[in-house]
Design a protein around this motif. Sequence first.
Motif, mmCIF file in Angstrom:
data_model
loop_
_atom_site.group_PDB
_atom_site.id
_atom_site.type_symbol
_atom_site.label_atom_id
_atom_site.label_comp_id
_atom_site.label_asym_id
_atom_site.label_seq_id
_atom_site.Cartn_x
_atom_site.Cartn_y
_atom_site.Cartn_z
ATOM 1 N N THR A 1 -6.015 -11.950 -13.545
ATOM 2 C CA THR A 1 -4.804 -12.463 -12.907
ATOM 3 C C THR A 1 -4.926 -12.373 -11.392
ATOM 4 O O THR A 1 -5.701 -11.577 -10.850
ATOM 5 C CB THR A 1 -3.553 -11.666 -13.338
ATOM 6 N N GLY A 2 -4.160 -13.211 -10.704
ATOM 7 C CA GLY A 2 -4.142 -13.157 -9.255
ATOM 8 C C GLY A 2 -3.613 -11.828 -8.741
ATOM 9 O O GLY A 2 -4.081 -11.304 -7.719
ATOM 10 N N TRP A 3 -2.647 -11.258 -9.461
ATOM 11 C CA TRP A 3 -2.106 -9.966 -9.054
ATOM 12 C C TRP A 3 -3.194 -8.906 -9.045
ATOM 13 O O TRP A 3 -3.276 -8.088 -8.116
ATOM 14 C CB TRP A 3 -0.976 -9.553 -10.001
ATOM 15 N N GLY A 4 -4.046 -8.909 -10.071
ATOM 16 C CA GLY A 4 -5.127 -7.932 -10.135
ATOM 17 C C GLY A 4 -6.103 -8.087 -8.980
ATOM 18 O O GLY A 4 -6.529 -7.103 -8.361
ATOM 19 N N ARG A 5 -6.465 -9.340 -8.649
ATOM 20 C CA ARG A 5 -7.382 -9.565 -7.523
ATOM 21 C C ARG A 5 -6.740 -9.129 -6.210
ATOM 22 O O ARG A 5 -7.412 -8.571 -5.332
ATOM 23 C CB ARG A 5 -7.777 -11.039 -7.474
ATOM 24 N N HIS A 6 -5.435 -9.369 -6.072
ATOM 25 C CA HIS A 6 -4.733 -8.934 -4.863
ATOM 26 C C HIS A 6 -4.692 -7.417 -4.768
ATOM 27 O O HIS A 6 -4.745 -6.851 -3.665
ATOM 28 C CB HIS A 6 -3.318 -9.507 -4.846
ATOM 29 N N LEU A 7 -4.586 -6.742 -5.913
ATOM 30 C CA LEU A 7 -4.560 -5.278 -5.910
ATOM 31 C C LEU A 7 -5.894 -4.723 -5.421
ATOM 32 O O LEU A 7 -5.928 -3.816 -4.583
ATOM 33 C CB LEU A 7 -4.258 -4.749 -7.316
ATOM 34 N N TYR A 8 -6.999 -5.272 -5.929
ATOM 35 C CA TYR A 8 -8.315 -4.841 -5.462
ATOM 36 C C TYR A 8 -8.483 -5.113 -3.972
ATOM 37 O O TYR A 8 -9.025 -4.287 -3.224
ATOM 38 C CB TYR A 8 -9.417 -5.569 -6.246
ATOM 39 N N MET B 1 2.625 -5.216 -3.362
ATOM 40 C CA MET B 1 1.529 -4.755 -4.207
ATOM 41 C C MET B 1 1.614 -3.240 -4.424
ATOM 42 O O MET B 1 1.424 -2.751 -5.540
ATOM 43 C CB MET B 1 0.177 -5.115 -3.581
ATOM 44 N N LYS B 2 1.904 -2.505 -3.364
ATOM 45 C CA LYS B 2 1.972 -1.046 -3.499
ATOM 46 C C LYS B 2 3.158 -0.627 -4.361
ATOM 47 O O LYS B 2 3.039 0.280 -5.204
ATOM 48 C CB LYS B 2 2.060 -0.409 -2.116
ATOM 49 N N VAL B 3 4.294 -1.285 -4.175
ATOM 50 C CA VAL B 3 5.476 -0.926 -4.969
ATOM 51 C C VAL B 3 5.243 -1.212 -6.444
ATOM 52 O O VAL B 3 5.581 -0.393 -7.316
ATOM 53 C CB VAL B 3 6.719 -1.683 -4.450
ATOM 54 N N THR B 4 4.654 -2.367 -6.767
ATOM 55 C CA THR B 4 4.403 -2.697 -8.175
ATOM 56 C C THR B 4 3.388 -1.746 -8.797
ATOM 57 O O THR B 4 3.521 -1.371 -9.966
ATOM 58 C CB THR B 4 3.908 -4.146 -8.321
ATOM 59 N N ALA B 5 2.382 -1.332 -8.020
ATOM 60 C CA ALA B 5 1.386 -0.393 -8.551
ATOM 61 C C ALA B 5 2.031 0.953 -8.874
ATOM 62 O O ALA B 5 1.791 1.528 -9.948
ATOM 63 C CB ALA B 5 0.251 -0.213 -7.552
ATOM 64 N N PHE B 6 2.864 1.461 -7.983
ATOM 65 C CA PHE B 6 3.539 2.734 -8.240
ATOM 66 C C PHE B 6 4.541 2.595 -9.388
ATOM 67 O O PHE B 6 4.730 3.534 -10.171
ATOM 68 C CB PHE B 6 4.252 3.224 -6.975
ATOM 69 N N THR B 7 5.180 1.435 -9.492
ATOM 70 C CA THR B 7 6.120 1.208 -10.592
ATOM 71 C C THR B 7 5.401 1.250 -11.931
ATOM 72 O O THR B 7 5.857 1.900 -12.883
ATOM 73 C CB THR B 7 6.820 -0.157 -10.419
ATOM 74 N N LEU B 8 4.266 0.571 -12.021
ATOM 75 C CA LEU B 8 3.479 0.598 -13.251
ATOM 76 C C LEU B 8 3.003 2.012 -13.565
ATOM 77 O O LEU B 8 3.030 2.451 -14.717
ATOM 78 C CB LEU B 8 2.280 -0.345 -13.130
ATOM 79 N N CYS B 9 2.570 2.725 -12.538
ATOM 80 C CA CYS B 9 2.052 4.077 -12.747
ATOM 81 C C CYS B 9 3.113 4.983 -13.362
ATOM 82 O O CYS B 9 2.854 5.681 -14.354
ATOM 83 C CB CYS B 9 1.571 4.647 -11.414
#
Length: 333
Positions: free
Chosen positions: A254-261, A280-288
């Motif tokens: 997904t584009g989100w995954g590439r943006h995270l990297y 990106m940072k907020v969504t990563a912490f939310t998933l975590c």
Amino acid sequence: IAIIGLGLVFVLLLGEIDLSAGQAGGMAAAFAARAVFSGNLHSALPAGTYWSLLVGLAAAIGLAVWLRTYIGAAVVGLGLLAVVTNLDKNVINATYVAVAIGAAVGILNGFLVAKVGIPSFVVTLSLFLAWQGVLLFALSSQPIGTTNYGFWFGLTSSNLSPLWSWIFVIVLIAGYAGMSAWRAITARKAGLAHDGMDLVLCRGGVLAVIGIALTIFANRNRGPNQYVKIEGIPWAAAICVILMVACTFLLSKTGWGRHLYATGGNAEAARRAGIDVVKMKVTAFTLCSAFGAFGGIMLASSSHSVSLDLGAGNTLLFAVAAAVIGGTSLFGG
């Protein structure tokens, strides 16, 4: 530990850390247990704790909308709706409420790190200590057993039937082989570097042999005596594998995954390329934290109770170790 580790991967890819994931999961599971045990959170919690929970969830929704993390806002919003309408007395709904509470915690973490600029180590260490106190309030300092709730108890104590075990493994093997073959054929048609079909078939064959051997072993009766029959792949293993496949797809397809990297590799370069680094940072912490909450539910199922120290101890240490030993860089990217 595996599920909490999956959530930590998203944060570690940014070069950040979440020290509160395990304790936040224990706190979220405590609210779920209190809802199921007492009928609903409204009647179970002291007024101050209940209204603090509602205000916290509503504030998280507002932060998520402001930061354009709309999926996180929707997840927390549905959890808030379940609490307000007393639908949290059902164990499945209570599990979702726990995940929603975890997502709200992640939104708060992401906001403090990405928008306010506080180092993630400081933010999550302080919240690690704070959630210990909230867990005590949620439980009123009394542990709650989970063995009487079939769905919750079965998450780590029940198994797929032998038939469904075979179906599960066959779908996994066929899905992997099909995706690998399709990727190789598509790359070859486009004139790009690709794996040969012999390598694709070899990988599929090795996976098939391992999967079949494990399924045969799992389908043998593991009961301690003739009166207890235990066979099939455990639900806990199946859930972990499904989540691992989903996370792998999210990060690599997904584009989100590439943006995270990209954000983890160089946040400033990502920002100049047009990536919303804060989002990106907020969504990563939310998933975590959402994964941490579900991990807390699984931990309560495994230990047969929501205890006063659920998610504490070595839980987070082992989860971080699982992610790092699995190949995730502590420096991001």
